[in-house]
Scaffold this active site. Structure first.
Site, mmCIF file in Angstrom:
data_model
loop_
_atom_site.group_PDB
_atom_site.id
_atom_site.type_symbol
_atom_site.label_atom_id
_atom_site.label_comp_id
_atom_site.label_asym_id
_atom_site.label_seq_id
_atom_site.Cartn_x
_atom_site.Cartn_y
_atom_site.Cartn_z
ATOM 1 N N LYS A 84 18.772 44.689 3.223
ATOM 2 C CA LYS A 84 18.574 45.395 1.851
ATOM 3 C C LYS A 84 16.980 45.845 1.999
ATOM 4 O O LYS A 84 16.242 45.237 2.140
ATOM 5 C CB LYS A 84 18.521 44.575 0.711
ATOM 6 C CG LYS A 84 19.501 44.882 -0.683
ATOM 7 C CD LYS A 84 19.478 43.704 -1.358
ATOM 8 C CE LYS A 84 20.015 44.227 -2.759
ATOM 9 N NZ LYS A 84 19.837 43.222 -3.819
HETATM 10 C C1 E4P Z 1 21.914 43.692 -6.511
HETATM 11 O O1 E4P Z 1 21.892 44.171 -5.475
HETATM 12 C C2 E4P Z 1 20.605 43.560 -7.403
HETATM 13 O O2 E4P Z 1 19.771 42.467 -6.846
HETATM 14 C C3 E4P Z 1 20.864 43.008 -8.729
HETATM 15 O O3 E4P Z 1 22.079 43.522 -9.412
HETATM 16 C C4 E4P Z 1 19.851 43.193 -9.829
HETATM 17 O O4 E4P Z 1 20.442 42.696 -11.109
HETATM 18 P P1 E4P Z 1 19.404 42.553 -12.515
HETATM 19 O O5 E4P Z 1 18.909 43.712 -12.909
HETATM 20 O O6 E4P Z 1 20.299 41.740 -13.377
HETATM 21 O O7 E4P Z 1 18.450 41.570 -11.897
#
Ligand code: E4P
Length: 215
Positions: A84
């Site tokens: 990521k």
């Molecule tokens: C996914 O890859 C993200 O890290 C995640 O969905 C972020 O979600 P949040 O906005 O609820 O922290």
């Protein structure tokens, strides 16, 4: 549509796997910071053993060289690791290099169609627009998903639209309507998807009638 579970919590992943609904997992530094007593790499290795599909693990370096180094180290943990990378100029540059090396990349923290175009051009496997965080600040998260899916349809880009920051079931349904490739959700949202009071009541009634009948 694929379902990824958005967590670093092994018990939630185990339950989602048992339900047959975990096509992959997404983590981020905030989610993994909640899991104490185990190293980041070890936690990712454990998740990769539990789930056959892509498991996103995020770099914490912010410079190009650092991201490449951390991304290559993460990719060695297991073949299903997806690195990521944030949608910054350095992140997109690192995305181009890692993707050419055959590493799956999830371009994260996407908040605009322009960023999604850059991710696709850099060969990202996934782009992650954060719908919940957009809704939080009065923008229309699902509107961005529609825009990106429409744009991607004009080209032969392989990048999959991974709807992230999902907060409730309606986000999942809307993502499916639009035709997004993946929805990543907290386990509690997956659980909510199963629930309907008429199913519960209907089942109670069927069983009560059956038991009364003496059959
Ligand atoms: C996914 O890859 C993200 O890290 C995640 O969905 C972020 O979600 P949040 O906005 O609820 O922290």
């Amino acid at each position: 549509m694929k379902f990824f579970i958005d967590t670093g919590h092994l018990e939630d992943i185990r339950k989602a796997v048992e339900l047959g609904m975990a096509d992959g997992v997404t983590t981020n530094p905030s989610l993994l910071a909640k899991e104490t007593g185990i190293s980041f790499h070890k936690q990712i290795a454990l998740i990769c053993e539990m789930v056959k599909g892509p498991v996103s693990a995020e770099v914490v370096a912010t410079d190009y060289e650092g991201m490449l180094k951390q991304g290559r180290e993460l990719a060695k943990i297991a073949p299903n690791v997806t690195v990521k990378l944030p949608l910054t100029p350095d992140g997109i540059r690192a995305c181009g290099v890692l993707s050419k090396e055959g590493v799956m990349v999830n371009a994260t923290l996407c908040f605009s169609a322009a960023q999604a175009i850059l991710a696709a051009k850099a060969g990202a496997t996934f782009v992650s627009p954060f719908v919940g965080r957009m809704d939080d600040v009065g923008e229309h998260g699902m509107g961005l998903i529609r825009e990106i899916v429409d744009i991607y349809r004009n080209y032969e880009w392989k990048t999959q639209v991974l709807v992230a920051s999902i907060r409730h079931v309606t986000h999942v349904i809307e993502a499916a309507h639009i035709g997004a490739h993946v929805a990543t959700m907290p386990f509690k949202v997956l659980e909510q998807m199963y629930k309907h009071p008429l199913t519960t009541l209907g089942l109670e009634q069927f069983l009560a009638d059956w038991n009364k009948s003496g059959l």
